[in-house]
Design a protein around this motif. Structure first.
Motif, mmCIF file in Angstrom:
data_model
loop_
_atom_site.group_PDB
_atom_site.id
_atom_site.type_symbol
_atom_site.label_atom_id
_atom_site.label_comp_id
_atom_site.label_asym_id
_atom_site.label_seq_id
_atom_site.Cartn_x
_atom_site.Cartn_y
_atom_site.Cartn_z
ATOM 1 N N LEU A 92 0.836 -1.218 0.000
ATOM 2 C CA LEU A 92 0.000 0.000 0.000
ATOM 3 C C LEU A 92 0.861 1.255 0.000
ATOM 4 C CD1 LEU A 92 -2.896 -0.725 2.559
ATOM 5 C CD2 LEU A 92 -3.153 -0.208 0.125
ATOM 6 N N GLU A 93 0.469 2.203 -0.846
ATOM 7 C CA GLU A 93 1.148 3.500 -0.852
ATOM 8 C C GLU A 93 0.218 4.565 -0.293
ATOM 9 O OE1 GLU A 93 3.014 4.334 -4.590
ATOM 10 O OE2 GLU A 93 3.948 2.340 -4.630
ATOM 11 N N ASP A 94 0.750 5.742 -0.078
ATOM 12 C CA ASP A 94 -0.055 6.824 0.496
ATOM 13 C C ASP A 94 -1.336 7.037 -0.324
ATOM 14 O OD1 ASP A 94 1.953 7.066 2.304
ATOM 15 O OD2 ASP A 94 2.652 9.040 1.635
ATOM 16 N N GLY A 95 -2.466 7.127 0.376
ATOM 17 C CA GLY A 95 -3.742 7.394 -0.291
ATOM 18 C C GLY A 95 -4.397 6.165 -0.892
ATOM 19 N N GLU A 96 -3.780 4.999 -0.719
ATOM 20 C CA GLU A 96 -4.377 3.789 -1.302
ATOM 21 C C GLU A 96 -5.232 3.030 -0.288
ATOM 22 O OE1 GLU A 96 -1.427 2.703 -4.973
ATOM 23 O OE2 GLU A 96 -1.274 1.475 -3.158
ATOM 24 N N VAL A 97 -6.216 2.303 -0.851
ATOM 25 C CA VAL A 97 -7.178 1.574 -0.019
ATOM 26 C C VAL A 97 -7.205 0.110 -0.434
ATOM 27 C CG1 VAL A 97 -9.612 1.378 0.652
ATOM 28 C CG2 VAL A 97 -8.631 3.643 0.234
ATOM 29 N N LEU A 98 -7.197 -0.751 0.557
ATOM 30 C CA LEU A 98 -7.273 -2.188 0.312
ATOM 31 C C LEU A 98 -8.406 -2.779 1.146
ATOM 32 C CD1 LEU A 98 -5.896 -4.933 -0.686
ATOM 33 C CD2 LEU A 98 -4.694 -4.878 1.503
#
Ligand code: ADP
Ligand code: MG
Length: 387
Positions: free
Chosen positions: A100-106
């Motif tokens: 996951l990177e900044d601003g990502e959603v899982l």
């Protein structure tokens, strides 16, 4: 409880978000999006703040149930790119969280598939907590369950209440100690799950009206014939019958030998099936609705799916136009209100069913207690003190 501040820079921060996404699915598609609509703004706000968000949720009762249809609905509704991991604690999920990177959603798969989630096993709690630096419970509707994703994770990382959680908490709170005159309206079918609430509100509310199949149990206790009507026959309500605050329907709609007719509960025949509450009962209820400062309503008054929706509809309209505060909840109750397009006409419409009933009955929930204990979270993430 500490409330999470979403107006902070969350870049580089890993957030574990427990969301309430337990929605009905039919033919592989989400059949009711109410919980998704309430959950999405928090997910988007976290992404906008730059957080690396892992969303945890459950769906259905069976561990085999999948969040895939929910994922599709989230994707349809959100401009953000959301990813989906096919498992919870396996390699796929672990790698996806790490990537996951900044601003990502899982979104992870149904958390009930994780060994130890339901049992609130600390190993499961620890493994889920390892996905984040901070835990956000935004799933008030699931917070009556002492599962690992509700009460276990905040034992390991700082835990906060999310915006939806607080909306539910503050919306339902007035129904815990209602202003007088207060009116409780309880219908539906699941007597077993509603009995503790019923017993609680007959002592804390000024008046309690019983409708739906719930009333059948009371008719039976009165010695009336209920014919083929639905009943749970689970609890003994004889003692409740003596309570003068309790109001039972004085007329019912039955389907019997002569078709559909309205009659007094005492006149129901062995061939009859009670399917709705009658007009006269609603007329009796009307002045109480009008003068109540607080109305709590849970459970449809009739079998609305089969077309016996008149009483529920009349009640919804009356409560919607009442001057007092109205708190409404229950999956089927909400479905009925949605059909009538009255969703914005109540003071609070809850996404919670069982959690709402339990919160009113007990004044707290396992998920609330879990956020109130342990860690001094404010120092870590600058949360504002909650109640
Ligand atoms: P909620 O989900 O709002 O808490 P419940 O799940 O307790 O409500 O009950 C909803 C169900 O109760 C509906 O399926 C409705 O058809 C059923 N119901 C209400 N009244 C009757 C009745 N008289 N006979 C049969 N079913 C009824
Ligand atoms: Mg229901």
């Amino acid at each position: 409880m500490k409330v999470f501040d979403l107006n902070q820079d969350l870049r580089g921060k890993r957030v574990v978000l427990r969301a309430s996404l337990n929605v009905p699915v039919a033919s592989g598609r989400v059949a009711n999006t109410f919980r998704i609509e309430r959950a999405l703004p928090t997910i988007e706000a976290l992404a906008a703040a730059g957080a690396r968000t892992t969303v945890i949720a459950h769906i259905g009762r069976e561990k085999t149930a999948s969040l895939a249809p929910v994922y599709e609905e989230l994707t349809r509704r959100s401009a953000r790119r959301i990813r989906f991991a096919g498992d919870v604690l396996g390699n796929t999920a672990r790698q996806a969280v790490a990537a996951l990177e900044d601003g990502e959603v899982l979104l992870l798969e149904n958390v009930r598939r994780a060994q130890g989630e339901i049992e609130n096993d600390d190993t499961a709690a620890k493994a889920l907590a390892a996905y984040g630096d901070v835990y956000l419970n935004d799933a008030f509707a699931d917070s009556h369950r002492a599962h690992a994703s509700i009460v276990g994770i905040p034992r390991h990382i700082p835990g906060f209440a999310g915006p939806n959680f607080m909306r539910e908490y503050e919306g339902i709170l007035p129904a815990c100690s209602p202003e007088s005159p207060s009116l409780g309206i309880v219908g539906g079918a699941k007597f077993g799950t509603k009995e503790p609430l019923l017993r609680h509100i007959v002592s804390t509310y000024d008046r309690v009206f019983i409708g739906g199949a719930l009333a059948h149990d009371f008719f039976l206790a009165k010695g009336f014939e209920i014919g083929k009507s639905l009943t749970s026959r689970s609890g003994d309500v004889t003692d409740l019958l003596k309570n003068s605050k309790l109001v039972l329907p004085k007329d019912v709609v039955v389907s019997g030998a002569d078709g559909v007719e309205t009659k007094a509960p005492a006149d129901v025949l062995p061939v009859d099936t009670i399917l709705d509450v009658g007009h006269a009962s609603l007329s009796t209820l009307a002045p109480h609705i009008e003068k109540a400062r607080l109305i709590l309503w849970n459970g449809p008054l009739g079998n609305f799916e089969q077309g016996f929706s008149a009483a529920t509809e009349a009640l919804a309209k009356k409560v919607a136009s009442a001057a007092g505060r109205s708190v409404v909840g229950g999956g089927d109750t909400i479905a009925a209100i949605q059909n009538l397009r009255l969703m914005d006409k109540f003071t609070h419409v809850s996404t919670a069913g069982g959690a709402m009933l339990q919160f009113i009955t007990d004044g707290t929930l396992p998920g609330i207690k879990a956020l109130s204990e342990v860690h001094n979270t404010a120092a870590v993430f600058g949360g504002a003190p909650g109640r």
